[in-house]
Design a protein around this motif. Sequence first.
Motif, PDB file in Angstrom:
ATOM      1  N   GLN A  20     -11.802  -7.173   1.622  1.00  0.00           N
ATOM      2  CA  GLN A  20     -11.131  -7.452   0.355  1.00  0.00           C
ATOM      3  C   GLN A  20     -10.053  -6.414   0.065  1.00  0.00           C
ATOM      4  N   ALA A  21     -10.329  -5.171   0.358  1.00  0.00           N
ATOM      5  CA  ALA A  21      -9.346  -4.108   0.134  1.00  0.00           C
ATOM      6  C   ALA A  21      -8.127  -4.297   1.031  1.00  0.00           C
ATOM      7  N   VAL A  22      -8.354  -4.653   2.280  1.00  0.00           N
ATOM      8  CA  VAL A  22      -7.245  -4.894   3.206  1.00  0.00           C
ATOM      9  C   VAL A  22      -6.444  -6.111   2.755  1.00  0.00           C
ATOM     10  N   GLY A  23      -7.122  -7.162   2.356  1.00  0.00           N
ATOM     11  CA  GLY A  23      -6.434  -8.363   1.875  1.00  0.00           C
ATOM     12  C   GLY A  23      -5.582  -8.086   0.656  1.00  0.00           C
ATOM     13  N   LEU A  24      -6.092  -7.287  -0.260  1.00  0.00           N
ATOM     14  CA  LEU A  24      -5.349  -6.929  -1.461  1.00  0.00           C
ATOM     15  C   LEU A  24      -4.127  -6.089  -1.111  1.00  0.00           C
ATOM     16  N   THR A  25      -4.263  -5.174  -0.177  1.00  0.00           N
ATOM     17  CA  THR A  25      -3.136  -4.350   0.254  1.00  0.00           C
ATOM     18  C   THR A  25      -2.050  -5.206   0.902  1.00  0.00           C
ATOM     19  N   VAL A  26      -2.454  -6.158   1.727  1.00  0.00           N
ATOM     20  CA  VAL A  26      -1.488  -7.051   2.369  1.00  0.00           C
ATOM     21  C   VAL A  26      -0.777  -7.906   1.317  1.00  0.00           C
ATOM     22  N   LYS A  29       1.814  -5.796  -0.486  1.00  0.00           N
ATOM     23  CA  LYS A  29       2.965  -5.546   0.383  1.00  0.00           C
ATOM     24  C   LYS A  29       3.838  -6.792   0.465  1.00  0.00           C
ATOM     25  N   ALA A  30       3.232  -7.959   0.561  1.00  0.00           N
ATOM     26  CA  ALA A  30       3.997  -9.209   0.605  1.00  0.00           C
ATOM     27  C   ALA A  30       4.764  -9.420  -0.695  1.00  0.00           C
ATOM     28  N   GLN A  31       4.152  -9.081  -1.827  1.00  0.00           N
ATOM     29  CA  GLN A  31       4.840  -9.210  -3.112  1.00  0.00           C
ATOM     30  C   GLN A  31       6.008  -8.231  -3.204  1.00  0.00           C
ATOM     31  N   ASP A  32       5.852  -7.034  -2.691  1.00  0.00           N
ATOM     32  CA  ASP A  32       6.946  -6.063  -2.687  1.00  0.00           C
ATOM     33  C   ASP A  32       8.114  -6.560  -1.841  1.00  0.00           C
ATOM     34  N   ILE A  33       7.807  -7.118  -0.679  1.00  0.00           N
ATOM     35  CA  ILE A  33       8.850  -7.650   0.197  1.00  0.00           C
ATOM     36  C   ILE A  33       9.559  -8.812  -0.469  1.00  0.00           C
TER      37      ILE A  33
END
Length: 66
Positions: A20-26, A29-33
């Motif tokens: 879940q933590a990795v999914g949230l980080t991804v 990052k996608a939202q920032d991009i």
Amino acid sequence: MDVGSIAQLSTTMAETGTRQAVGLTVLKKAQDIQSSTATALLEALPPIQSAPSLPAHLGNRINTTA
């Protein structure tokens, strides 16, 4: 419940939290991009050219009988 199943449950819970933590980080990052891409697209738009001056009487009434 035996010790083996408790250990397995604990490991499974830890793995789920990590996933879940990795999914949230991804996702972040996608939202920032996406945000930076949208900003770049908006900045690439040409400036809006002003419309010529129209007479003052235009746009004051709406024809509802047409």
